[in-house]
Design an enzyme around this catalytic site. Structure first.
Site, PDB file in Angstrom:
ATOM      1  N   PRO A  52       0.837  -1.214   0.000  1.00 42.95           N
ATOM      2  CA  PRO A  52       0.000   0.000   0.000  1.00 42.95           C
ATOM      3  C   PRO A  52       0.871   1.263   0.000  1.00 42.95           C
ATOM      4  O   PRO A  52       1.807   1.365   0.776  1.00 42.95           O
ATOM      5  CB  PRO A  52      -0.788  -0.112   1.306  1.00 42.95           C
ATOM      6  N   GLU A  53       0.573   2.185  -0.907  1.00 49.67           N
ATOM      7  CA  GLU A  53       1.301   3.457  -0.938  1.00 49.67           C
ATOM      8  C   GLU A  53       0.406   4.554  -0.342  1.00 49.67           C
ATOM      9  O   GLU A  53      -0.714   4.294   0.087  1.00 49.67           O
ATOM     10  CB  GLU A  53       1.709   3.782  -2.379  1.00 49.67           C
ATOM     11  N   LYS A  94       3.048   7.195   5.725  1.00 50.07           N
ATOM     12  CA  LYS A  94       2.157   6.051   5.543  1.00 50.07           C
ATOM     13  C   LYS A  94       1.655   5.517   6.880  1.00 50.07           C
ATOM     14  O   LYS A  94       1.139   4.416   6.960  1.00 50.07           O
ATOM     15  CB  LYS A  94       2.853   4.963   4.715  1.00 50.07           C
ATOM     16  N   ARG A 135      15.288  -0.249  -6.591  1.00 50.32           N
ATOM     17  CA  ARG A 135      13.879  -0.498  -6.915  1.00 50.32           C
ATOM     18  C   ARG A 135      13.695  -0.630  -8.421  1.00 50.32           C
ATOM     19  O   ARG A 135      14.365   0.041  -9.202  1.00 50.32           O
ATOM     20  CB  ARG A 135      12.997   0.675  -6.432  1.00 50.32           C
TER      21      ARG A 135
END
Ligand SMILES: [Zn+2]
Length: 290
Positions: A2-3, A58, A278
């Protein structure tokens, strides 16, 4: 994972549904998921009412009338699901637990509210957590205290962004905007999208970017995250969020998860490279390394 837009979706959904309700009971099947002693929960969580739900980076913060707060992080696979007789809302990691009968094998924490509704914290991989602490200790918490300014905050202007970036002239731009201690909230999808929109290569060092490019990056980064929040996040499954909308940012993505598909500006095939550890999606023509 989840971002920020998914986390913001959780916070907006829960704000609408749980504020003013009080907590009747809390149960947990995995000690690492709920990092609080039973006595803290009994004294400061049970019987308290929920006064605010907000987001920092977050992190999800639920403030209680006792002066304590629950601070949660969804990590890789966490999700929050609210279930009442006449309503259901879930957001976070997109899997079938968002719509299935709960609790199930992924449920780590169950919170009973005084109107017979329930809040479930589900987490397949068990990396997510909820801590409990006095509200005044939030700012010194080991997770929250390391966060940079909120990328989406109204107070965080283009000059603040540019100044902050220029403090690290030799770091590459993708690594820098992903570094939560420098800027809170930008994840991999939105880094790739905003860097493509700015037509710069993600490995360019900050000092090589013009002020105009940094300004465009700021604008693009905020606009892509705000669009995603409006769409309910980036989940590519058809789950309905708090406002009854389906999370579908990925339908609008320009580069993320589009390897081999044509760039929407120049029709060149999108490629995937590795930057800052990434997977990184770029157009090799629009985003040249200068
Ligand atoms: Zn292109």
């Amino acid at each position: 994972m989840p971002e920020l837009p998914e986390v913001e979706t959780v916070v907006r959904g829960l704000s609408r549904l749980i504020i003013g309700k009080s907590i009747k009971s809390v149960s947990c099947d995995n000690a690492k998921s709920l990092q609080a002693s039973r006595s803290t929960i009994d004294s400061f969580v049970i019987g308290s009412s929920i006064v605010a739900v907000r987001r920092r980076g977050k992190g999800i913060i639920v403030e209680l009338s006792s002066g304590y707060a629950m601070l949660g992080h969804l990590k890789m696979t966490g999700q929050m699901v609210y279930v009442a007789a006449d309503a259901r809302f879930g957001a976070g990691h997109p899997n079938d637990s968002l719509v299935e009968d709960l609790p199930n094998s992924t449920t780590r924490i169950t919170i009973d509210l005084d109107d017979a509704s329930r809040l479930y914290f589900n987490d397949v991989r068990k990396f997510g957590w909820i801590k409990v602490m006095p509200i005044h200790e939030l700012e010194t918490d080991s997770f929250l205290s390391k966060l940079g300014p909120e990328a989406l905050s109204l107070d965080f202007g283009v000059d603040d962004f540019t100044k902050r970036m220029l403090r690290y002239p030799n770091r590459n731009i993708k690594a820098l905007i992903l570094d939560q201690s420098i800027l809170a909230g930008v994840g991999n999808i939105y880094a790739d999208e905003s860097i493509w929109m700015t037509s710069v290569h993600p490995t360019r060092v900050v000092s090589s970017l013009s002020k105009t490019e940094l300004g465009e990056l700021y604008t693009n980064m905020r606009s892509v995250m705000n669009i995603s929040i409006d769409l309910g996040g980036s989940t590519n499954k058809n789950y309905v969020n708090a406002e009854g909308k389906r999370g579908n940012y990925l339908n609008f993505a320009n580069v993320y998860a589009r390897v081999g598909q044509p760039c929407k500006r120049c029709m060149t095939a999108i490629v995937k490279i590795r930057v800052a550890g990434r997977g990184t999606h770029i157009c090799p023509i629009c985003q040249v390394l200068v």
